[in-house]
Design an enzyme around this catalytic site. Structure first.
Site, mmCIF file in Angstrom:
data_model
loop_
_atom_site.group_PDB
_atom_site.id
_atom_site.type_symbol
_atom_site.label_atom_id
_atom_site.label_comp_id
_atom_site.label_asym_id
_atom_site.label_seq_id
_atom_site.Cartn_x
_atom_site.Cartn_y
_atom_site.Cartn_z
ATOM 1 N N GLY A 77 27.289 -34.348 -31.569
ATOM 2 C CA GLY A 77 27.942 -34.541 -31.930
ATOM 3 C C GLY A 77 29.525 -34.223 -31.811
ATOM 4 O O GLY A 77 29.502 -32.658 -30.800
ATOM 5 N N GLY A 90 26.976 -27.616 -43.014
ATOM 6 C CA GLY A 90 28.784 -28.520 -42.873
ATOM 7 C C GLY A 90 29.191 -29.825 -42.959
ATOM 8 O O GLY A 90 30.171 -30.176 -42.855
ATOM 9 N N THR A 102 29.295 -33.164 -44.496
ATOM 10 C CA THR A 102 29.950 -33.780 -45.882
ATOM 11 C C THR A 102 30.062 -35.189 -46.212
ATOM 12 O O THR A 102 28.536 -35.340 -45.984
ATOM 13 C CB THR A 102 31.005 -34.093 -45.652
ATOM 14 O OG1 THR A 102 31.937 -34.662 -44.916
ATOM 15 C CG2 THR A 102 32.623 -32.502 -45.149
ATOM 16 N N PHE A 111 34.892 -25.017 -42.413
ATOM 17 C CA PHE A 111 34.601 -23.501 -42.474
ATOM 18 C C PHE A 111 36.089 -22.979 -41.891
ATOM 19 O O PHE A 111 36.029 -22.322 -41.227
ATOM 20 C CB PHE A 111 33.829 -23.923 -41.138
ATOM 21 C CG PHE A 111 32.572 -23.454 -42.072
ATOM 22 C CD1 PHE A 111 31.543 -22.749 -42.505
ATOM 23 C CD2 PHE A 111 31.852 -25.353 -42.121
ATOM 24 C CE1 PHE A 111 30.784 -22.784 -43.139
ATOM 25 C CE2 PHE A 111 30.738 -25.234 -42.938
ATOM 26 C CZ PHE A 111 29.975 -23.949 -42.992
ATOM 27 N N HIS A 163 42.091 -37.730 -40.822
ATOM 28 C CA HIS A 163 40.782 -38.093 -39.897
ATOM 29 C C HIS A 163 40.744 -38.678 -39.188
ATOM 30 O O HIS A 163 41.375 -39.755 -38.927
ATOM 31 C CB HIS A 163 39.671 -37.263 -40.228
ATOM 32 C CG HIS A 163 39.875 -36.188 -41.430
ATOM 33 N ND1 HIS A 163 40.229 -36.396 -42.162
ATOM 34 C CD2 HIS A 163 39.223 -35.024 -40.953
ATOM 35 C CE1 HIS A 163 39.694 -34.940 -42.891
ATOM 36 N NE2 HIS A 163 39.757 -34.260 -41.800
ATOM 37 N N LYS A 213 35.089 -41.337 -38.632
ATOM 38 C CA LYS A 213 34.536 -40.185 -39.775
ATOM 39 C C LYS A 213 34.451 -41.156 -41.208
ATOM 40 O O LYS A 213 35.065 -42.311 -41.301
ATOM 41 C CB LYS A 213 36.262 -39.480 -40.724
ATOM 42 C CG LYS A 213 35.247 -38.822 -41.917
ATOM 43 C CD LYS A 213 36.210 -37.580 -42.093
ATOM 44 C CE LYS A 213 36.091 -36.786 -43.317
ATOM 45 N NZ LYS A 213 34.463 -35.823 -43.459
HETATM 46 P P1 NAD Z 1 30.400 -36.748 -35.805
HETATM 47 O O1 NAD Z 1 30.042 -38.069 -35.089
HETATM 48 O O2 NAD Z 1 30.770 -36.456 -33.594
HETATM 49 O O3 NAD Z 1 28.534 -36.605 -34.739
HETATM 50 C C1 NAD Z 1 28.016 -36.586 -35.987
HETATM 51 C C2 NAD Z 1 26.133 -36.217 -35.338
HETATM 52 O O4 NAD Z 1 25.467 -36.338 -36.299
HETATM 53 C C3 NAD Z 1 25.743 -36.423 -34.340
HETATM 54 O O5 NAD Z 1 25.190 -35.987 -33.275
HETATM 55 C C4 NAD Z 1 24.864 -37.621 -34.040
HETATM 56 O O6 NAD Z 1 24.072 -37.945 -33.339
HETATM 57 C C5 NAD Z 1 23.950 -37.455 -35.461
HETATM 58 N N1 NAD Z 1 23.715 -38.332 -36.589
HETATM 59 C C6 NAD Z 1 23.724 -38.939 -36.777
HETATM 60 N N2 NAD Z 1 22.833 -40.409 -37.688
HETATM 61 C C7 NAD Z 1 22.000 -39.240 -37.227
HETATM 62 C C8 NAD Z 1 21.218 -39.545 -38.508
HETATM 63 N N3 NAD Z 1 20.837 -40.520 -39.100
HETATM 64 N N4 NAD Z 1 20.126 -38.569 -38.439
HETATM 65 C C9 NAD Z 1 20.020 -37.694 -38.228
HETATM 66 N N5 NAD Z 1 21.341 -37.197 -37.414
HETATM 67 C C10 NAD Z 1 22.302 -38.314 -36.651
HETATM 68 O O7 NAD Z 1 30.602 -36.376 -36.723
HETATM 69 P P2 NAD Z 1 31.526 -34.883 -36.434
HETATM 70 O O8 NAD Z 1 32.945 -34.907 -35.955
HETATM 71 O O9 NAD Z 1 30.510 -34.181 -35.799
HETATM 72 O O10 NAD Z 1 30.637 -34.448 -37.853
HETATM 73 C C11 NAD Z 1 29.762 -34.638 -38.639
HETATM 74 C C12 NAD Z 1 29.625 -34.127 -40.125
HETATM 75 O O11 NAD Z 1 30.093 -32.243 -40.004
HETATM 76 C C13 NAD Z 1 31.184 -34.876 -41.179
HETATM 77 O O12 NAD Z 1 30.058 -35.127 -42.222
HETATM 78 C C14 NAD Z 1 31.756 -33.852 -41.150
HETATM 79 O O13 NAD Z 1 32.790 -34.501 -42.446
HETATM 80 C C15 NAD Z 1 31.727 -33.033 -40.955
HETATM 81 N N6 NAD Z 1 32.947 -31.997 -40.621
HETATM 82 C C16 NAD Z 1 32.681 -30.737 -41.474
HETATM 83 C C17 NAD Z 1 33.256 -29.501 -41.046
HETATM 84 C C18 NAD Z 1 33.616 -28.229 -41.881
HETATM 85 O O14 NAD Z 1 34.178 -27.312 -41.458
HETATM 86 N N7 NAD Z 1 32.446 -28.090 -42.936
HETATM 87 C C19 NAD Z 1 34.406 -29.396 -40.295
HETATM 88 C C20 NAD Z 1 34.356 -31.332 -39.621
HETATM 89 C C21 NAD Z 1 33.430 -31.633 -39.535
#
Ligand code: NAD
Length: 250
Positions: free
Chosen positions: A10, A87, A89, A114, A143, A147
Site C-alpha cells: 500500500g 495507523g 483509520t 503520525f 485527501h 481514501k
Molecule cells: P492503500 O489503499 O494504499 O493501502 C491499503 C493496504 O491495505 C494495501 O496494502 C492493501 O492491500 C491492504 N488491504 C486492503 N484491504 C485489505 C484487507 N481486507 N485485509 C488486509 N489488507 C488489506 O492505503 P494507504 O494510503 O496506505 O492507507 C492505509 C490506511 O492508513 C488508511 O486507513 C489511511 O487512512 C491510513 N493512514 C493513516 C495515517 C496516519 O498517520 N495514521 C497516514 C496515512 C494513511
C-alpha cells in the site's frame, strides 16, 4: 529494531519500507493480501502472519491497512505477544473499543495521524475552541481519490479536541438544500481528489474576523517516520493502550 509490516504494497506500507531502510531498521516480515514483492522486499500472504511472527519474532508490527485487516492482524499480534502500532483509520466504535481492550494483553499504540505538527495542531484547536467560545467552527479535510473513510481519522480527532473544549455539539457532515447553520453546530467537510497526501483546516469565525488553522502533508514519509518512532518507543513498554502524543511528549 526488527519490524513486521502489514499492507506492505500500500501507499503507507511502501513508505514505511523506504523509511525503515533509511533508518537501518530491519524488516523481518512483510505481508499483504497476496504474495509479491514491494520495493525489493519479499511480501508473504497475510494468512501466514502468525506463523511468521512465531518463527521470527519482531519488536513491533506496523499496520496501515483497512479496519478488517487490522482486526485480523491484532489476533496474530495477541497470539504471539507482539507490540503493534496501528495507523489505519475508519474503525467502528466497537472496533475501537476492542483495540483498546487488546492493550490489556500486549502494548498497542493507535494514532489517526503520525505527523508531529498535526499533534501540535490538536492543542491549538483545543485552545482556540475554548478561548473563542462563541465563534463558529468548520472542519475541512482533503485527501487522495482512493481514501475509503470520511471524515478522515484526523478530522475526527480534531472534533474530539473541540468537544473537550466546548462540550457536546451537533456535528453536520456537509450541507445541502435549505439548511441554515444552527447555533453551536460544527460543520465537517471531506474533499477527495488526485493524490493529495492530506490537508486539514479548522476555521473559526466571529463577526469581524476569521482564524484558520491549517496543515498540509507534503509527503507520506512524515507518517512513516512517525510510525517507526512510535514502534521504537512501544517495543519495551508494558502492556497498555498508548497514543502518539505520549511518544512526542517524551
Ligand atoms: P492503500 O489503499 O494504499 O493501502 C491499503 C493496504 O491495505 C494495501 O496494502 C492493501 O492491500 C491492504 N488491504 C486492503 N484491504 C485489505 C484487507 N481486507 N485485509 C488486509 N489488507 C488489506 O492505503 P494507504 O494510503 O496506505 O492507507 C492505509 C490506511 O492508513 C488508511 O486507513 C489511511 O487512512 C491510513 N493512514 C493513516 C495515517 C496516519 O498517520 N495514521 C497516514 C496515512 C494513511
Amino acid at each position: 529494531m526488527k519490524i513486521a509490516i502489514t499492507g506492505a504494497t500500500g501507499q503507507m506500507g511502501t513508505n514505511v519500507i523506504k523509511k525503515a531502510r533509511d533508518k537501518k531498521i530491519e524488516i523481518e516480515t512483510a505481508v499483504d493480501r497476496e504474495e509479491t514483492t514491494s520495493r525489493g522486499v519479499d511480501v508473504k500472504n497475510d494468512e501466514e502472519l502468525k506463523n511468521l511472527l512465531k518463527e521470527n519474532p519482531v519488536d513491533a508490527i506496523i499496520d496501515f491497512t483497512v479496519p478488517e485487516g487490522t482486526m485480523k492482524y491484532l489476533e496474530a499480534a495477541k497470539k504471539t505477544k507482539t507490540p503493534i502500532v496501528i495507523g489505519t483509520t475508519g474503525f467502528s466504535e466497537e472496533q475501537e473499543r476492542e483495540i483498546e481492550r487488546v492493550g490489556e494483553e500486549i502494548p498497542v499504540l493507535r494514532a489517526s495521524n503520525f505527523s508531529p505538527s498535526i499533534n501540535v495542531m490538536r492543542s491549538l484547536i483545543e485552545e482556540a475552541s475554548k478561548k473563542l467560545e462563541d465563534y463558529d467552527i468548520e472542519v475541512t479535510e482533503t485527501h487522495h481519490n482512493r481514501k475509503r473513510d470520511a471524515p478522515s481519522g484526523t478530522a475526527k480527532t480534531f472534533l474530539e479536541e473541540i468537544k473537550k473544549a466546548r462540550g457536546k455539539f451537533e456535528e453536520v457532515n456537509g450541507r445541502e438544500g435549505e439548511q441554515p447553520r444552527m447555533e453551536g453546530e460544527v460543520g465537517v467537510h471531506a474533499k477527495r481528489a488526485g493524490d493529495i497526501k492530506g490537508t486539514h483546516e479548522v476555521l473559526l469565525a466571529g463577526d469581524d474576523e476569521v482564524l484558520k488553522i491549517r496543515h498540509r502533508s507534503e509527503s507520506r514519509e512524515v507518517f512513516a517516520s512517525g510510525a517507526l518512532k512510535a514502534a521504537e518507543w512501544l517495543k519495551d513498554k508494558e502492556n497498555g493502550f498508548y497514543s502518539f502524543q505520549e511518544v512526542l511528549e517524551q
